[in-house]
Design an enzyme around this catalytic site. Sequence first.
Site, mmCIF file in Angstrom:
data_model
loop_
_atom_site.group_PDB
_atom_site.id
_atom_site.type_symbol
_atom_site.label_atom_id
_atom_site.label_comp_id
_atom_site.label_asym_id
_atom_site.label_seq_id
_atom_site.Cartn_x
_atom_site.Cartn_y
_atom_site.Cartn_z
ATOM 1 N N ASN A 50 -6.427 0.400 -1.270
ATOM 2 C CA ASN A 50 -5.235 0.552 -1.485
ATOM 3 C C ASN A 50 -4.239 1.462 -0.777
ATOM 4 O OD1 ASN A 50 -4.974 -1.275 -3.559
ATOM 5 N ND2 ASN A 50 -5.617 0.151 -5.069
ATOM 6 N N HIS A 129 -1.064 -4.805 -15.891
ATOM 7 C CA HIS A 129 -2.397 -3.825 -15.495
ATOM 8 C C HIS A 129 -2.709 -3.360 -16.710
ATOM 9 C CE1 HIS A 129 -4.699 -0.177 -14.283
ATOM 10 N NE2 HIS A 129 -4.869 -1.025 -13.248
ATOM 11 N N ASP A 207 6.537 -0.852 -13.613
ATOM 12 C CA ASP A 207 5.579 -0.283 -12.798
ATOM 13 C C ASP A 207 5.582 -0.604 -11.643
ATOM 14 O OD1 ASP A 207 3.067 0.694 -11.681
ATOM 15 O OD2 ASP A 207 1.887 0.010 -13.441
ATOM 16 N N HIS A 210 2.274 -0.460 -6.708
ATOM 17 C CA HIS A 210 1.547 -1.099 -5.373
ATOM 18 C C HIS A 210 2.985 -1.452 -4.396
ATOM 19 C CE1 HIS A 210 -2.535 -1.829 -6.293
ATOM 20 N NE2 HIS A 210 -2.093 -1.618 -7.595
ATOM 21 N N LYS A 239 -2.052 5.507 -3.394
ATOM 22 C CA LYS A 239 -2.011 4.126 -2.906
ATOM 23 C C LYS A 239 -1.390 4.531 -1.508
ATOM 24 C CE LYS A 239 -2.619 1.549 -7.148
ATOM 25 N NZ LYS A 239 -2.868 2.698 -7.988
#
Length: 391
Positions: A50, A129, A207, A210, A239
């Site tokens: 990541n 998640h 969230d 990413h 990340k």
Amino acid sequence: MTPPQGPLRHLDTELADLDRRGLLRLPPSGAQPETSAAEPAEPPLLLCSNDYLGLASTPWPPSPHPAGAGASRLVTGEHPQHAEAERALAAWLRTETSLLFSSGYAANVGAISALARPGDLVVSDALNHASIIDGCRLSGARVVVVPHRDLAAVERALHAHASTPGAATATRRWVLTESYFSMDGDSPDLPALRSLCDAHDAALYVDEAHAIGTLGPEGRGLCAESGVTPDVLIGTLGKSLGLQGAFVAGSDSLRRYLWNRARSFVFSTGIAPALAHRISECVREVACADAARERLAANARRLREGLTALGVSFPPDARGPVVPWLIGPAPTAVAMSRALRDRGLIVQPIRPPTVPEGTSRLRITATATLTERDLERALHAFREVAHAFAR
């Protein structure tokens, strides 16, 4: 190895069952694949990290700041570097303020379990998640899990659980989603979710783990790209920023409430002041990293195009650095991962419970640091393995 005795004697049986189903996780045996003595080995190519912008491998300069906070921030663990980092994150993301947590898992579990209460309604995407799922469970709220990115299902849940006018106890409604789903590489319709929340007096919790650093203007994520202001925004530091930890961003009232009520914050030692100071530096670096984001996007497109030529299909709206190769059975995903490793590529198999049963996959991730040579090497190995397992 001596079999466990007494109350733990069942563990070996359960581990054997996981192994039989292709679900047993083991620590990596080393990054370097085996090669013959006559053939010099190329360094292994890591395609499941990541570390999207390649910042995690950057050495830190010596720091004058403490290596440990010494206590919870509510006790004596508050250091100036914490406030410095939280101001930098809020300024970058254009929120009123932010609050640091020790990890993304701690941020989601702590925030959700503090904000949602018994009697509240939480509408959660089916592919959210594990940290979001666990936060929902701990909250005691009524949880409605809706199919992935299904706006109509979200609206039905909000409508069906509307507060009764004149009720003695008002219930709150929450819509929880990721902005960029880390196993599928797709996104929800954030503006539509914001509109639904506004129409039903619900709070939007997003969230951006990413997406922060990789997507949106200045890497500010998909909420910024969509012009959406969530009520609660979660971001991680491990990340694209190449560090460790996470944060919740939003209003000052939100921060003060979580300071008092988020158990994963209240009862955890504050993150290292040296790390907090580095956050401020990384935020400035990532905000200006448009060239790296362009390389990242180009590398991801190249990997997708190569896999598409092999017959791999992706969700219709998939984009960004996550490139999932859906396999299906967990043992096959494990075997293909090993075959790629023999060819110098490290791509871990993702299996249940991380993904739904029957959807095991190789989760390939692009990074900005991949070279043309790296991409050719990866695509060559993908072709070989795809053909070997097609027979």
